[in-house]
Design a protein around this motif. Structure first.
Motif, short mmCIF file in Angstrom:
data_model
loop_
_atom_site.label_atom_id
_atom_site.label_comp_id
_atom_site.label_asym_id
_atom_site.label_seq_id
_atom_site.Cartn_x
_atom_site.Cartn_y
_atom_site.Cartn_z
N THR A 34 15.15 11.88 23.57
CA THR A 34 15.02 11.28 22.25
C THR A 34 16.22 11.59 21.37
O THR A 34 16.79 10.70 20.73
CB THR A 34 13.74 11.79 21.57
N ASN A 35 16.60 12.85 21.29
CA ASN A 35 17.66 13.22 20.36
C ASN A 35 18.99 12.60 20.73
O ASN A 35 19.74 12.17 19.85
CB ASN A 35 17.77 14.74 20.28
N SER A 78 9.73 5.34 20.20
CA SER A 78 8.36 5.84 20.34
C SER A 78 8.24 7.26 19.80
O SER A 78 7.26 7.60 19.12
CB SER A 78 7.91 5.78 21.80
N ALA A 79 9.24 8.10 20.09
CA ALA A 79 9.19 9.47 19.60
C ALA A 79 9.42 9.52 18.09
O ALA A 79 8.80 10.32 17.39
CB ALA A 79 10.23 10.32 20.32
N TYR A 146 13.25 13.48 10.86
CA TYR A 146 13.48 12.35 11.77
C TYR A 146 13.42 11.03 11.01
O TYR A 146 14.22 10.12 11.25
CB TYR A 146 12.45 12.36 12.90
N ALA A 147 12.46 10.91 10.09
CA ALA A 147 12.35 9.68 9.30
C ALA A 147 13.59 9.47 8.44
O ALA A 147 14.13 8.36 8.36
CB ALA A 147 11.10 9.73 8.43
N ALA A 148 14.06 10.54 7.79
CA ALA A 148 15.22 10.43 6.91
C ALA A 148 16.47 10.02 7.68
O ALA A 148 17.22 9.13 7.24
CB ALA A 148 15.46 11.75 6.18
N SER A 244 14.74 17.71 14.62
CA SER A 244 15.71 16.92 13.86
C SER A 244 16.90 17.75 13.42
O SER A 244 17.95 17.21 13.05
CB SER A 244 15.02 16.29 12.64
N ARG A 245 16.78 19.09 13.46
CA ARG A 245 17.92 19.94 13.10
C ARG A 245 19.09 19.71 14.05
O ARG A 245 20.25 19.67 13.62
CB ARG A 245 17.51 21.41 13.12
N ARG A 246 18.80 19.59 15.33
CA ARG A 246 19.88 19.36 16.29
C ARG A 246 20.59 18.03 15.99
O ARG A 246 21.81 17.95 16.02
CB ARG A 246 19.35 19.33 17.72
#
Length: 256
Positions: A34-35, A78-79, A146-148, A244-246
């Motif tokens: 995902t990332n 999806s994630a 993740y949203a931001a 989301s930090r990564r």
């Protein structure tokens, strides 16, 4: 004594869902799924912004580059939606899901629709930034993070496609990324899983929240490293590898 010590340590490692001796692994598998797709999504959007800003792109090229961005988001969608669905604030959750789902049709938007959507998604991105400051729970920070990231990237693409400016948007985007990095910083410590056991084994554990944790073990016995030595930076990176930090750390230096 040594055999019992190692069995106890192995049981502890399984319970923590962390580490094989001498290696570092994040608690949740496949951080490059995902990332990586989300990072590619941002990178392609930044490339489009630069290419449009430099001029010379044909309409067909703009459409093709936008489709590449859509495809990258599809791989992570999806994630990303799962994180968005975890957001407690119904207004942000609904707006974020709505904009992610609509993005697939951006190449079909009429000019008026594109301009309206660019303004709408820009507002949703700003709301996500505000919510980052409003929540205390790291899990909520991660979901909103993740949203931001997704919304700011969508807004950037929409605004350059509509001919709008992005200077202030990028300032806010960088601020949101720094907020994510700060708020999801891991808490790390050295500790001894079995104090008093011989030979002594030391652990280094980093926790972000929930299963986002990583540990590495070291043991120096009779002049030889049986496990380790510990690499603190690697353990820290593993603990937030699937958060989301990564993504924020990877994309912040790439923003214009």
């Amino acid at each position: 004594m040594r055999a019992r010590s190692f069995r106890g340590l192995a049981a502890a490692a399984v319970a923590l869902a962390v580490i094989l001796p001498g290696t570092v692994q994040p608690a949740r598998a496949n951080p490059d799924g995902t990332n990586s797709s989300l990072i590619e999504f941002v990178d392609l959007a930044v490339d489009l912004m630069g290419r449009i800003g430099g001029g010379g792109l044909t309409p067909e090229a703009v459409i093709g580059m936008t489709q590449d961005i859509i495809n990258a988001l599809d791989q992570a969608e999806s994630a990303v939606i799962a994180h968005i669905d975890g957001i407690a604030a119904a207004d942000l959750r609904g707006d974020a899901r709505h904009h992610v789902l609509e993005f697939a049709d951006i190449n079909n938007f009429e000019v008026d629709t594109l301009e309206d959507w660019a303004q709408s998604v820009s507002g949703a991105a700003s709301d996500a930034y505000e919510y980052l400051d409003a929540v205390a729970d790291p899990r909520a920070v991660d979901d909103i993070g993740y949203a931001a990231i997704t919304l700011y990237t969508l807004a950037a693409v929409a605004r350059v496609r509509a001919g709008f400016g992005t200077t202030r948007l990028m300032q806010d985007y960088r601020g949101a990324l720094q907020e994510i990095i700060t708020r999801l910083a891991p808490r790390c410590r050295y500790h001894f899983p079995e104090p008093g056991a011989g030979p002594l084994i030391r652990a280094y554990t980093c926790d972000v929240y929930g299963n986002h944790t990583a540990t590495q073990l070291e043991q120096y016995h009779l002049g030889v490293w049986q496990l380790g030595p510990i690499d603190p930076a690697a353990v820290e990176a593993a603990s937030y590898a699937n958060t989301s930090r990564r993504v924020a750390i990877e994309v912040l230096p790439t923003l214009p």
